[in-house]
Scaffold this active site. Structure first.
Site, PDB file in Angstrom:
ATOM      1  N   ASP A  81      37.190  38.708  42.889  1.00 53.67           N
ATOM      2  CA  ASP A  81      36.131  37.701  42.812  1.00 53.67           C
ATOM      3  C   ASP A  81      35.399  37.466  44.131  1.00 53.67           C
ATOM      4  O   ASP A  81      34.456  36.670  44.180  1.00 53.67           O
ATOM      5  CB  ASP A  81      36.711  36.374  42.325  1.00 53.67           C
ATOM      6  CG  ASP A  81      37.667  35.738  43.341  1.00 53.67           C
ATOM      7  OD1 ASP A  81      38.145  36.455  44.244  1.00 53.67           O
ATOM      8  OD2 ASP A  81      37.940  34.529  43.220  1.00 53.67           O
ATOM      9  N   THR A 134      44.758  39.342  56.735  1.00 55.44           N
ATOM     10  CA  THR A 134      43.842  38.348  56.180  1.00 55.44           C
ATOM     11  C   THR A 134      42.535  38.406  56.962  1.00 55.44           C
ATOM     12  O   THR A 134      42.370  39.228  57.866  1.00 55.44           O
ATOM     13  CB  THR A 134      44.416  36.927  56.295  1.00 55.44           C
ATOM     14  OG1 THR A 134      44.433  36.532  57.674  1.00 55.44           O
ATOM     15  CG2 THR A 134      45.827  36.842  55.719  1.00 55.44           C
ATOM     16  N   SER A 145      38.481  31.318  49.704  1.00 54.53           N
ATOM     17  CA  SER A 145      37.462  31.556  50.728  1.00 54.53           C
ATOM     18  C   SER A 145      36.638  30.307  51.009  1.00 54.53           C
ATOM     19  O   SER A 145      36.285  30.024  52.158  1.00 54.53           O
ATOM     20  CB  SER A 145      36.538  32.698  50.300  1.00 54.53           C
ATOM     21  OG  SER A 145      37.246  33.897  50.182  1.00 54.53           O
ATOM     22  N   HIS A 156      38.102  47.524  10.307  1.00 56.56           N
ATOM     23  CA  HIS A 156      39.137  48.539  10.169  1.00 56.56           C
ATOM     24  C   HIS A 156      38.987  49.660  11.190  1.00 56.56           C
ATOM     25  O   HIS A 156      39.427  50.779  10.951  1.00 56.56           O
ATOM     26  CB  HIS A 156      39.135  49.115   8.745  1.00 56.56           C
ATOM     27  CG  HIS A 156      39.486  48.101   7.713  1.00 56.56           C
ATOM     28  ND1 HIS A 156      38.648  47.757   6.675  1.00 56.56           N
ATOM     29  CD2 HIS A 156      40.586  47.320   7.580  1.00 56.56           C
ATOM     30  CE1 HIS A 156      39.228  46.818   5.941  1.00 56.56           C
ATOM     31  NE2 HIS A 156      40.410  46.545   6.470  1.00 56.56           N
TER      32      HIS A 156
END
Length: 560
Positions: free
Chosen positions: A391, A480, A433, A221
């Site tokens: 990541d 990039t 990658s 709760h």
């Protein structure tokens, strides 16, 4: 407070209406917050013992999600974290109970016990036999209150299953209640939270945690727990929960148990699966046989980040009740698990033959690059999280570990080293990658001699850049990794053509890569996840380009 609500006062009713809209097997009482089976026998005399549960809302998918054959016949919903009224519980009893009567499964909170208890008494006065089964499975309160006052938490879902199966088997009222009580007495649960939830009516968290803290032994709760402690690893937290539960249940080695790993609303399936892994390992390490296990958000506390473990001691009868057929919107299935994890070992890449001694320059340079990537993990994670999926840092750190693990035979000469690195990075680095680096290294390895000159390395770099562009379709200016690699390759070739040394050419390439990476902060992304952000990515360096500048810097520092 940000929640998808209309008027908070109407949330529970609208939630129940949405559930009924989505579930052909469910119906909703017109005047009460009660979900019930839509296909009950129209003649009460043909009905089995009714199993009814409920409580405050905010615990979804409990309790309405467990209404269905083999489980509950009805669920009563109060306001958020508030017991339903006596009249609503009585309405549920009258709607689903026939002559066999009803079992009310009640979590051990004062409001629930009072309201369900009074409703049962009123129903008995109307000639409807009722039994109450109280679930008090929260072992965290062992040293705080006597057993009869402990809270009922997520293990209640397993009691729904046992009672529902007994009723479906045609057992009489007293026998259904007895089996449910037997299961409740063999059940222990404990929860942990990494933060509080926000009640819609309150608009603020129920408690505050400092960074690096966790709340142990809390209810469902939004209330604080019984102990606040430093946050440990998943393994450490799982060990604490299991120790408390198993100390209470005291199962003998070789005993059979069922496990429920429950999310409290804000814990993603990824983390719940990690906790389930640790719970299974911990139970088996203690010599227990885990016959059934479930993992998911089964009884929540709104959006609270946290989880709970429930362990149920099993005998043959209880296991049969857990295995009995059941269908409900939220019931997670059979719970059958393998005795041990199934691992499939694929055919491996052939080991590199021992062709000769490793070239120390190749090996040491690669290891220097690996160390630099490991040191830059947090920096690259932050950059990638700002305009991507976050990541890259951990991916390249895994790549660095794979580089370190290559055998001595990988460093015999340049083509062998580049090919080995391509394979290692392809296997270790996820996302885009890995393929980019592997393709670049393979293309570079294809034309480079065993003992390359500076010009050979420059040509290999140019081929690597071309391979990446062909694979991904990117061009310089697209924001990039090519925006660091392309100027580096051009600078290295230009320096060598001007008659400068290989060392000078490499340093020029490093400088060009760093300048190219910095320039990406002003570029509007046209490819990759950053392109979804549009102008919001401006001012942030591209993480892939930054990674190129980082490892090229390591090359420049390592090569004499």
């Amino acid at each position: 407070m940000r929640k998808f609500l209309n008027d908070p006062r109407d949330t529970v009713r609208e939630m129940l209406e949405g559930l009924a809209d989505l579930s052909p097997g469910l119906a909703l009482l017109a005047e009460d917050g009660v979900i019930l089976r839509a296909n009950l026998p129209p003649y009460p005399a043909r009905r089995e013992v009714a199993v009814i549960s409920g409580g405050g809302s905010g615990h979804e998918p409990a309790h309405a999600g467990y209404v269905g054959p083999g489980l509950l016949h009805a669920a009563v919903a109060g306001d958020v974290f508030t017991s339903p009224s006596v009249d609503s519980v009585l309405a549920a009893i009258r709607a689903v109970a026939g002559p066999p009567g009803a079992v009310l499964v009640v979590k051990n909170y004062t409001g629930d016990r009072l309201n369900f208890g009074l409703a049962a008494e009123l129903a008995r006065g109307m000639g409807i036999a009722c039994e109450i089964v109280v679930v008090a499975d929260d072992v965290a309160l062992r040293d705080v209150v006597e057993p009869g006052r402990r809270r009922g938490i997520a293990g209640t879902v397993l009691i729904h299953k046992v009672a529902g199966a007994a009723a479906a088997a045609g057992m009489p009222l007293e026998a259904v209640a007895a089996e449910a009580r037997l299961a409740a007495a063999a059940l222990g649960s404990m929860g942990v939270a990494l933060g509080a939830c926000i009640l819609p009516a309150a608009g603020r968290p129920g408690f505050e945690l400092e960074p690096g803290e966790m709340e142990l032994g809390l209810g469902i709760h939004g209330e604080p727990g019984v102990h606040r402690a430093p946050l440990g690893s998943a393994r450490d937290v799982a060990a604490i929960l299991l120790e408390m539960i198993l100390t209470e249940l005291a199962p003998d080695a070789g005993s059979s148990v069922a496990l429920l790993v429950n999310g409290l609303g804000g814990t993603p399936p990824m983390e719940l699966a990690v906790m389930a892994r640790e719970a299974l390992a911990g139970l088996r390490a203690r010599g227990l046989v885990v016959e059934r296990a479930w993992c998911g958000t089964l009884l929540s506390a709104l959006e609270m980040p946290g989880c709970s473990f429930s362990v149920l001691r099993l005998d043959a009868g209880l296991l049969a009740r857990l295995d009995a057929p059941a269908t409900a919107p939220a019931w997670p299935g059979s719970g059958r698990i393998p005795e041990q994890r199934h691992l499939v070992v694929p055919a491996g890449t052939p080991a590199l033959p021992p062709l000769g001694e490793a070239d120390p320059v190749l090996r040491d340079t690669a290891l220097a690059v690996a160390a630099t990537l490991e040191a830059a993990e947090s920096e690259l994670t932050a950059l990638d999280a700002a305009a991507g999926d976050g990541d890259l840092g951990i991916s390249l750190a895994r790549g660095a570990q794979a580089m370190r693990a290559l055998p001595e035979g990988a460093w015999v000469d340049a083509p062998t080293a580049l090919t080995a690195l391509a394979g290692a990075l392809r296997r270790a680095i996820g996302g885009s990658s890995g393929p980019f680096y592997a393709t670049a290294l393979l293309r570079a390895a294809r034309g480079i001699p065993a003992q390359p000159t500076a010009s050979d390395w420059a040509a290999a770099l140019a081929q690597a850049v071309k391979a990446i562009s062909e694979l991904g379709g990117a061009q310089p200016g697209d924001r990039t990794m090519l925006d660091a690699l392309h100027p580096a390759a051009e600078a290295m070739a230009a320096e060598l053509e001007a008659g400068h040394s290989g060392r000078q050419a490499l340093l020029a390439a490093v400088a060009a890569a760093e300048a190219g990476a910095a320039a990406t902060a002003a570029m509007r992304p046209r490819l990759g996840r950053a392109s979804y952000l549009g102008d919001r990515a401006l001012g942030i360096q591209d993480a892939g380009a930054a990674a190129v500048a980082i490892w090229m810097g390591a090359l420049g520092r390592s090569v004499e």
